[in-house]
Design a protein around this motif. Sequence first.
Motif, PDB file in Angstrom:
ATOM      1  N   GLU A   1     -48.796 -32.311 -58.266  1.00 28.48           N
ATOM      2  CA  GLU A   1     -49.310 -33.107 -59.384  1.00 28.48           C
ATOM      3  C   GLU A   1     -50.605 -32.517 -59.930  1.00 28.48           C
ATOM      4  OE1 GLU A   1     -49.027 -34.762 -62.143  1.00 28.48           O
ATOM      5  OE2 GLU A   1     -47.716 -36.122 -61.061  1.00 28.48           O
ATOM      6  N   ILE A   2     -50.500 -31.366 -60.607  1.00 34.18           N
ATOM      7  CA  ILE A   2     -51.705 -30.715 -61.116  1.00 34.18           C
ATOM      8  C   ILE A   2     -52.268 -31.427 -62.342  1.00 34.18           C
ATOM      9  CG2 ILE A   2     -51.179 -28.474 -60.132  1.00 34.18           C
ATOM     10  CD1 ILE A   2     -50.277 -27.532 -62.870  1.00 34.18           C
ATOM     11  N   PHE A   3     -51.471 -32.267 -62.990  1.00 37.46           N
ATOM     12  CA  PHE A   3     -52.000 -33.041 -64.113  1.00 37.46           C
ATOM     13  C   PHE A   3     -53.100 -33.980 -63.629  1.00 37.46           C
ATOM     14  CE2 PHE A   3     -47.630 -32.032 -65.372  1.00 37.46           C
ATOM     15  CZ  PHE A   3     -47.889 -31.356 -66.543  1.00 37.46           C
ATOM     16  N   PHE A   4     -52.908 -34.578 -62.461  1.00 38.65           N
ATOM     17  CA  PHE A   4     -53.924 -35.465 -61.893  1.00 38.65           C
ATOM     18  C   PHE A   4     -55.207 -34.689 -61.596  1.00 38.65           C
ATOM     19  CE2 PHE A   4     -56.022 -37.244 -58.121  1.00 38.65           C
ATOM     20  CZ  PHE A   4     -56.386 -38.473 -58.629  1.00 38.65           C
ATOM     21  N   ILE A   5     -55.065 -33.515 -60.982  1.00 40.80           N
ATOM     22  CA  ILE A   5     -56.231 -32.698 -60.627  1.00 40.80           C
ATOM     23  C   ILE A   5     -57.033 -32.329 -61.872  1.00 40.80           C
ATOM     24  CG2 ILE A   5     -56.973 -30.479 -59.649  1.00 40.80           C
ATOM     25  CD1 ILE A   5     -55.925 -32.349 -57.511  1.00 40.80           C
ATOM     26  N   THR A   6     -56.355 -31.839 -62.908  1.00 43.15           N
ATOM     27  CA  THR A   6     -57.091 -31.420 -64.111  1.00 43.15           C
ATOM     28  C   THR A   6     -57.686 -32.620 -64.843  1.00 43.15           C
ATOM     29  OG1 THR A   6     -55.004 -31.315 -65.345  1.00 43.15           O
ATOM     30  CG2 THR A   6     -55.861 -29.250 -64.453  1.00 43.15           C
TER      31      THR A   6
ATOM     32  N   ASN B   1     -63.188 -30.589 -74.250  1.00 43.80           N
ATOM     33  CA  ASN B   1     -62.830 -31.925 -74.738  1.00 43.80           C
ATOM     34  C   ASN B   1     -61.971 -32.637 -73.711  1.00 43.80           C
ATOM     35  OD1 ASN B   1     -60.182 -30.906 -75.155  1.00 43.80           O
ATOM     36  ND2 ASN B   1     -60.783 -30.167 -77.160  1.00 43.80           N
ATOM     37  N   GLN B   2     -61.419 -33.760 -74.081  1.00 47.36           N
ATOM     38  CA  GLN B   2     -60.646 -34.583 -73.160  1.00 47.36           C
ATOM     39  C   GLN B   2     -59.304 -33.939 -72.806  1.00 47.36           C
ATOM     40  OE1 GLN B   2     -63.310 -36.496 -72.146  1.00 47.36           O
ATOM     41  NE2 GLN B   2     -61.581 -37.753 -71.565  1.00 47.36           N
ATOM     42  N   ALA B   3     -58.818 -34.277 -71.615  1.00 50.78           N
ATOM     43  CA  ALA B   3     -57.526 -33.796 -71.128  1.00 50.78           C
ATOM     44  C   ALA B   3     -56.386 -34.518 -71.839  1.00 50.78           C
ATOM     45  CB  ALA B   3     -57.419 -34.027 -69.625  1.00 50.78           C
ATOM     46  N   MET B   4     -55.181 -34.004 -71.641  1.00 52.31           N
ATOM     47  CA  MET B   4     -53.999 -34.671 -72.168  1.00 52.31           C
ATOM     48  C   MET B   4     -53.877 -36.055 -71.534  1.00 52.31           C
ATOM     49  SD  MET B   4     -50.921 -31.888 -72.436  1.00 52.31           S
ATOM     50  CE  MET B   4     -50.947 -31.356 -70.736  1.00 52.31           C
ATOM     51  N   SER B   5     -53.428 -37.015 -72.314  1.00 53.81           N
ATOM     52  CA  SER B   5     -53.181 -38.348 -71.786  1.00 53.81           C
ATOM     53  C   SER B   5     -51.723 -38.435 -71.338  1.00 53.81           C
ATOM     54  CB  SER B   5     -53.446 -39.396 -72.868  1.00 53.81           C
ATOM     55  OG  SER B   5     -52.444 -39.305 -73.874  1.00 53.81           O
ATOM     56  N   ILE B   6     -51.384 -39.532 -70.686  1.00 49.39           N
ATOM     57  CA  ILE B   6     -49.997 -39.734 -70.254  1.00 49.39           C
ATOM     58  C   ILE B   6     -49.072 -39.782 -71.471  1.00 49.39           C
ATOM     59  CG2 ILE B   6     -50.096 -42.256 -70.154  1.00 49.39           C
ATOM     60  CD1 ILE B   6     -48.300 -39.941 -67.641  1.00 49.39           C
ATOM     61  N   ASP B   7     -49.565 -40.305 -72.601  1.00 45.09           N
ATOM     62  CA  ASP B   7     -48.757 -40.337 -73.826  1.00 45.09           C
ATOM     63  C   ASP B   7     -48.504 -38.928 -74.360  1.00 45.09           C
ATOM     64  OD1 ASP B   7     -48.526 -43.121 -73.809  1.00 45.09           O
ATOM     65  OD2 ASP B   7     -50.449 -43.344 -74.843  1.00 45.09           O
ATOM     66  N   ASP B   8     -49.520 -38.059 -74.240  1.00 45.80           N
ATOM     67  CA  ASP B   8     -49.334 -36.658 -74.636  1.00 45.80           C
ATOM     68  C   ASP B   8     -48.259 -36.003 -73.782  1.00 45.80           C
ATOM     69  OD1 ASP B   8     -51.396 -36.834 -76.517  1.00 45.80           O
ATOM     70  OD2 ASP B   8     -52.907 -36.201 -75.055  1.00 45.80           O
ATOM     71  N   LEU B   9     -48.291 -36.287 -72.474  1.00 47.94           N
ATOM     72  CA  LEU B   9     -47.298 -35.710 -71.571  1.00 47.94           C
ATOM     73  C   LEU B   9     -45.891 -36.193 -71.927  1.00 47.94           C
ATOM     74  CD1 LEU B   9     -49.168 -36.060 -68.160  1.00 47.94           C
ATOM     75  CD2 LEU B   9     -48.839 -33.990 -69.498  1.00 47.94           C
ATOM     76  N   LYS B  10     -45.778 -37.479 -72.207  1.00 44.16           N
ATOM     77  CA  LYS B  10     -44.466 -38.031 -72.588  1.00 44.16           C
ATOM     78  C   LYS B  10     -43.972 -37.415 -73.890  1.00 44.16           C
ATOM     79  CE  LYS B  10     -44.971 -42.554 -70.441  1.00 44.16           C
ATOM     80  NZ  LYS B  10     -45.172 -43.990 -70.708  1.00 44.16           N
ATOM     81  N   ALA B  11     -44.868 -37.241 -74.861  1.00 46.42           N
ATOM     82  CA  ALA B  11     -44.491 -36.669 -76.155  1.00 46.42           C
ATOM     83  C   ALA B  11     -43.987 -35.234 -76.002  1.00 46.42           C
ATOM     84  CB  ALA B  11     -45.677 -36.708 -77.119  1.00 46.42           C
TER      85      ALA B  11
END
Length: 137
Positions: free
Chosen positions: A11-16, A118-128
């Motif tokens: 789960e590298i999305f969590f780490i970043t 800037n800010q990381a991808m959100s969960i909505d970005d990942l879903k998109a």
Amino acid sequence: IINQVLEHIKEIFFITTQMNRVLKNNGLVIVGTPNLAAAHNRILLLLGRQPACIKTFSAHIRGFTKKDLTYFFNKNGFSLIDFAGSNFYPFPKSIAKLLSKIFPTLSVCIFVLFRKTNQAMSIDDLKAQEFETNYKI
């Protein structure tokens, strides 16, 4: 500093996201990881063998190249500042050091310096983008 960790993490999305959360704007992070595109891994693939840094029976579950790691961190709010390689199989230390300096993208390990922009991808970005992740679900 996150050194020799990402290749073990599913789960590298969590780490970043956490790196992005705790770093101030313009904060720095150094990432070190084995290089999937190392010269010896390329030779192993040419010979029909598994790359040394991502064998099935090992603790490594991901492989990284400079280009892919940079792309991933760029998408998560970081920009590339500097890059270096370390070690060069099968050469002795003195030659390996020189080869890593000349050909860092072929080195055994890669080290990348990123700046938070800037800010990381959100969960909505990942879903998109049709990523599947258990993070925050």
